[in-house]
Design a protein around this motif. Structure first.
Motif, PDB file in Angstrom:
ATOM      1  N   LYS A 145      -0.811  12.119  -4.887  1.00  0.00           N
ATOM      2  CA  LYS A 145      -0.052  11.040  -4.248  1.00  0.00           C
ATOM      3  C   LYS A 145      -0.081   9.802  -5.130  1.00  0.00           C
ATOM      4  CE  LYS A 145      -0.751  12.635   0.448  1.00  0.00           C
ATOM      5  NZ  LYS A 145       0.567  13.224   0.696  1.00  0.00           N
TER       6      LYS A 145
ATOM      7  N   VAL B  72       1.707  -4.663   3.345  1.00  0.00           N
ATOM      8  CA  VAL B  72       0.560  -4.725   4.254  1.00  0.00           C
ATOM      9  C   VAL B  72       0.779  -5.948   5.132  1.00  0.00           C
ATOM     10  CG1 VAL B  72      -1.940  -4.918   4.429  1.00  0.00           C
ATOM     11  CG2 VAL B  72      -0.915  -3.615   2.560  1.00  0.00           C
TER      12      VAL B  72
ATOM     13  N   GLU C  73       4.614   0.456   1.441  1.00  0.00           N
ATOM     14  CA  GLU C  73       4.803  -0.481   2.551  1.00  0.00           C
ATOM     15  C   GLU C  73       4.125  -1.804   2.260  1.00  0.00           C
ATOM     16  OE1 GLU C  73       2.625   1.683   5.475  1.00  0.00           O
ATOM     17  OE2 GLU C  73       4.313   3.003   5.977  1.00  0.00           O
TER      18      GLU C  73
ATOM     19  N   ARG D 239      -0.648   5.812  -5.750  1.00  0.00           N
ATOM     20  CA  ARG D 239      -1.582   4.862  -5.145  1.00  0.00           C
ATOM     21  C   ARG D 239      -1.412   3.506  -5.828  1.00  0.00           C
ATOM     22  NH1 ARG D 239      -5.976   3.801  -8.426  1.00  0.00           N
ATOM     23  NH2 ARG D 239      -6.128   5.220 -10.186  1.00  0.00           N
TER      24      ARG D 239
ATOM     25  N   ASP E 202       0.580   9.344   4.469  1.00  0.00           N
ATOM     26  CA  ASP E 202       1.289  10.282   5.345  1.00  0.00           C
ATOM     27  C   ASP E 202       2.749  10.430   4.942  1.00  0.00           C
ATOM     28  OD1 ASP E 202      -1.046  10.537   6.754  1.00  0.00           O
ATOM     29  OD2 ASP E 202      -0.550   8.865   8.123  1.00  0.00           O
ATOM     30  N   LYS E 203       3.296   9.358   4.333  1.00  0.00           N
ATOM     31  CA  LYS E 203       4.706   9.418   3.952  1.00  0.00           C
ATOM     32  C   LYS E 203       4.912   9.862   2.502  1.00  0.00           C
ATOM     33  CE  LYS E 203       6.523   5.912   7.147  1.00  0.00           C
ATOM     34  NZ  LYS E 203       7.088   4.542   7.163  1.00  0.00           N
ATOM     35  N   CYS E 204       3.930   9.623   1.633  1.00  0.00           N
ATOM     36  CA  CYS E 204       4.066   9.991   0.221  1.00  0.00           C
ATOM     37  C   CYS E 204       4.028  11.506   0.089  1.00  0.00           C
ATOM     38  CB  CYS E 204       2.953   9.365  -0.621  1.00  0.00           C
ATOM     39  SG  CYS E 204       3.007   9.863  -2.369  1.00  0.00           S
TER      40      CYS E 204
ATOM     41  N   ARG F 246       0.856  -1.186   0.000  1.00  0.00           N
ATOM     42  CA  ARG F 246       0.000   0.000   0.000  1.00  0.00           C
ATOM     43  C   ARG F 246       0.890   1.232   0.000  1.00  0.00           C
ATOM     44  NH1 ARG F 246      -1.953   2.207   5.600  1.00  0.00           N
ATOM     45  NH2 ARG F 246       0.007   2.010   6.738  1.00  0.00           N
ATOM     46  N   VAL F 247       0.304   2.365  -0.398  1.00  0.00           N
ATOM     47  CA  VAL F 247       1.041   3.623  -0.319  1.00  0.00           C
ATOM     48  C   VAL F 247       0.567   4.325   0.940  1.00  0.00           C
ATOM     49  CG1 VAL F 247       1.505   5.842  -1.417  1.00  0.00           C
ATOM     50  CG2 VAL F 247       1.248   3.792  -2.827  1.00  0.00           C
ATOM     51  N   ASN F 248       1.493   4.594   1.837  1.00  0.00           N
ATOM     52  CA  ASN F 248       1.150   5.309   3.072  1.00  0.00           C
ATOM     53  C   ASN F 248       0.998   6.801   2.729  1.00  0.00           C
ATOM     54  OD1 ASN F 248       1.173   6.711   5.491  1.00  0.00           O
ATOM     55  ND2 ASN F 248       2.557   5.229   6.499  1.00  0.00           N
TER      56      ASN F 248
ATOM     57  N   ALA G 117       7.397   5.360   1.526  1.00  0.00           N
ATOM     58  CA  ALA G 117       5.930   5.461   1.587  1.00  0.00           C
ATOM     59  C   ALA G 117       5.234   4.202   1.087  1.00  0.00           C
ATOM     60  CB  ALA G 117       5.458   6.669   0.783  1.00  0.00           C
TER      61      ALA G 117
END
Lengths: 618, 186
Positions: free
Chosen positions: A587, A613, A611, A589, A562-564, A558-560, A609
């Protein structure tokens, strides 16, 4: 007995090859020709013929193997795409002069458009250049019929004959009549004859005039005995235009006229554009004042006419000199030639919507999970200032990640690397250069470039992207795979490493593309070695093609958000269909429609960003 | 009958034209179609032309198609111009609001085109564990359910049953039914 089945144009050609009693069929895959040879093997198996069916390492090899097999009196054929004929140009020019024994058919598939090629050249021009007869089919059925006539003509005049299907014939699907196999029961019987089989200059002095005489006779045959391919469809009323058409352009004209129900159009259909039945065409020209020539892609019919000033064609720019003659283009040309208004195709509302919504055609991309994408990423990470010559195959799509700087033709990754090396060397500069080539292309034409680079001591890195298949053209076998097409046939696999070492390369390392950190290290090490030792260093990046669907670990990602930070690094340098950039949210995705959970993109994001899962690893 | 089938490489468009061809031939009709192979299949825009009847060329003229089958929303929108006046479109859409664009609505109205939109990805996600490779069967079923074209659901089921690989026969038929039910009787 005739039996109608729906076949791809290429299957129809293959069916013709088997039914016509061809004993040896050799090819190298290339769109739009690739489906012909596997279909030859399939029909040969089904019909129980003894046909030898083989993928050659390249088109020159295919041509020479098939041509020589015909010296024994057997029927043989070589199959390739139009740019493959460039590779086979040397034997083509030479064998054209021979007084052959068995029928020899060359199938060269053209790609007007182009859809999947580096040129949209016209193989009929090559037929003209080499002085061999050429058939130009307008449909799948006609392509199949022409195979029989091409073999017969080849045997009548003891010369090679070309069948030139264009992409719309190769990849059309149509009901086609199948028949029985002609069992010719030929036995190989090579009769030694130096004058006939050795292309000494002294023999050319005899053979060339003989070739010219053969061509004159073939032209006479085309004028009179091939009415099923060359015929006139007179206008039902008074003709206001005469259209000379060949190939699929003829079929398109037929559909348009049927829809229009016009009575003022006469057609001359030409199925044998070389040598052109000139008398037939001139007779048609004499009876029509307004004349239009429609052929793909070069002006082959036009060029053979002693006087073309009366024609609306390519010579005067009336017909576009590039691009496919699509139905819309042909419709507009006919109306323009008739001096009638061309319909306003404008769909302003649709255009406005497409612009507003930014709907653009989607260019081809490397498949999700493709190992090449990871290899390219590691290459750039290791040598960001490098120059990246590449080659012909799926990996040409590495251009999407800016990791392909040049592509010329099959095998040119290596020779371009040599060119770059020499150019910078003369300035006294150590410029990192990384050539990328696939396994099939390496065997096709790469080995020679490698030997040349070792001999001349060219310092660069050669990355062989080994996915163990010829992927772009649909997954054919090659020496690195070792499989053969006919049931019961066994090939022998050739490993890449010993070939590379045999060429004199001392640095040969294998890396796993999915581990981008490790393969980046290998790339760096390879360049250091190449630079220090003045020689090419080879990295083999080995991971099976995704189309082979081998089981591998799946990592759900997944793309976080908050970090992307929306830097687009991943879209620019990794460029995966499963990892698009959301322009709204700014962002990246994951697009679950395409993501295959290879997990490689976790290594890509500089901000961490992307990660895994947790708990979803399968 | 002239079809245009569009989508992205890898979505199984070739299977769709094989089904259409199988039905036509079993009806005793002539078929002709043009497919895309090679480079264009690598996830990029793909278009198949398919004609049933007495035609000579495999290509459909713009503005002459009776039916547009679209596996991807953007590809569908880009190729609406192929439809003739009074034609119909079966469109897999992932963002249905796009079809509310006033320009598109006025284009469709002007050409009297019936557009049948279905959320193919949602349906396959909910009912078939997100196995999107059954989009082709879903669209074929939807075509029958919408009453677009001339094929009956029985003909399509029979052809899919015959042509689908044994391993996926049941799943393909399920997708055909899901597509059919989405429009049938509505």
């Amino acid at each position: 007995m005739g039996n109608k089945v729906i076949l791809l144009g290429n299957e129809a050609i293959a069916r013709g090859i088997v039914e016509a009693g061809c004993d040896v069929a050799v090819a190298y895959p290339g769109t739009p020709s690739s489906e012909i040879l596997p279909a030859v093997a399939k029909y040969a198996d089904e019909l129980g013929t003894r046909t030898a069916v083989e993928w050659a390492v390249n088109e020159k090899v295919a041509f020479e193997v098939a041509a020589t097999a015909s010296f024994t009196g057997k029927r043989t054929c070589a199959i390739m795409k139009q740019v493959g004929l460039n590779v086979a140009a040397d034997p083509l020019m030479s064998v054209a002069h021979f007084d052959l024994a068995g029928g020899f058919l060359i199938v060269s598939a053209d790609d007007p458009g182009p859809h999947s090629s580096q040129t949209e050249q016209d193989s009929r021009y090559f037929a003209m250049f080499a002085k061999v007869p050429c058939f130009d089919p307008a449909s799948a059925q006609e392509a199949k019929d022409m195979v029989f006539d091409a073999f017969d003509l080849s045997e009548k005049y003891h010369m090679p004959v070309m069948l030139r299907p264009a992409v719309r014939v190769d990849h059309c699907r149509q009901d086609v009549e199948t028949g029985e196999v002609r069992d010719l029961a030929r036995k190989a019987d090579f009769k030694k004859d130096i004058r006939r089989w050795v292309c000494l200059p002294a023999h050319v002095k005899i053979n060339h005039p003989q070739l010219n005489a053969k061509l004159d006779s073939v032209r006479e045959d085309f004028e009179t005995a091939f009415g099923r391919y060359n015929f006139e469809i007179p206008a039902t009323g008074k003709a206001r235009i005469g259209i000379i058409a060949s190939g699929v352009s003829f079929s398109i004209v037929m559909d348009l006229l049927k829809e229009w129900k016009r009575e003022d159009v006469a057609i001359l259909k030409i199925g044998t554009p070389h040598p052109l039945p000139v008398k037939m065409v001139e007779d048609f020209m004499a009876r029509h004042d307004n004349l239009l020539v429609l052929e793909e892609t070069y002006p082959v019919i036009e060029m053979q006419l002693p006087n073309r000033t009366k024609l609306k064609g390519r010579w005067n720019g009336f017909v576009p000199r590039a691009g496919e003659l699509l139905p819309e283009v042909i419709r507009d040309l006919i109306l323009k030639a008739l001096g009638e208004p061309v319909p306003d195709e404008g769909v302003p509302e649709l255009k406005a919507a497409i612009e507003e919504m930014k709907v653009t055609p989607k260019p081809p991309m490397l498949c999700p999970g493709c190992p090449h994408r990871a290899s390219f990423f590691a290459m750039r990470k290791a040598l960001p200032t490098g120059i990246y010559p590449s080659d012909i195959g799926c990996y040409t799509l590495g251009v999407n990640q800016r990791d392909v700087d040049t592509t010329i033709d099959m095998g040119a990754s290596l020779t371009s690397a040599s060119g770059f090396y020499l150019a910078y060397k003369t300035d006294g500069k150590d410029q990192p250069v990384v050539a990328t080539i696939g396994d099939s292309t390496f065997f096709h034409m790469g080995i020679l470039g490698l030997a040349n680079a070792v001999y001349n001591r060219h310092a660069f890195v050669l990355a062989i992207l080994d996915n163990s298949i010829t992927a772009m053209t649909g997954g054919q076998s090659n020496p690195n795979v070792g499989e053969k097409l006919r049931q019961g046939d066994e090939g022998r696999r050739i490993e890449i490493e010993p070939v590379v070492r045999g060429c004199g390369v001392s640095f040969v390392k294998v890396a796993e593309p999915y581990d981008t950190a490790d393969s980046a290290e290998v790339f760096k090490e390879a360049w250091e070695h190449a630079k220090a030792n003045r020689e090419p260093a080879v990295v083999i990046l080995r991971h099976p093609c995704m189309l082979l669907r081998q089981k591998q670990a799946r990592v759900k990602v997944r793309v976080n958000p908050d970090k992307c930070i929306g830097c687009k690094y991943c879209t620019n340098f990794f460029n995966c269909p499963g990892l698009p950039f959301d322009e709204g949210a700014k962002k990246a995705r994951i697009d679950e429609r395409f993501c295959v959970q290879c997990g490689v993109c976790i290594q890509v994001c500089p901000h961490g960003a992307i990660e895994a899962v947790e708990g979803e690893e399968a | 009958m002239q079809y245009i089938i569009v989508g992205l490489g890898g979505q199984g468009i070739l299977f769709t034209s094989r089904v259409l061809g199988h039905i036509a031939v079993s009806r005793g009709e002539r078929v002709m179609g043009s497919e895309v192979h090679g480079m264009a299949q690598r996830g990029g825009s793909v278009i198949s032309h398919f004609k049933v009847g007495d035609y000579s060329s495999p290509l459909v003229l713009t503005g002459a198609a009776d039916l547009l089958l679209s596996f991807d929303q953007n590809e569908g929108i880009r190729n609406l111009h192929f439809l003739r006046k009074g034609g119909a479109a079966i469109l897999n859409v992932h963002a249905p609001e796009a079809m509310e664009n006033p320009h598109i609505k006025s284009f469709l109205a002007e050409r009297q085109i019936k557009a049948f939109c279905l959320p193919g990805y949602d349906i396959l996600r909910e009912k078939m564990e997100g196995r999107f490779l059954f989009m082709n069967a879903l669209i074929l079923g939807a075509m029958c359910g919408a009453g677009a074209g001339t094929l009956s659901i029985e003909e399509v089921r029979k052809a899919v049953e015959k042509l689908a690989p044994a391993k996926f026969r049941g799943d393909n038929l399920k997708a055909v039914d899901l597509g059919y039910e989405h429009f049938a009787g509505k």
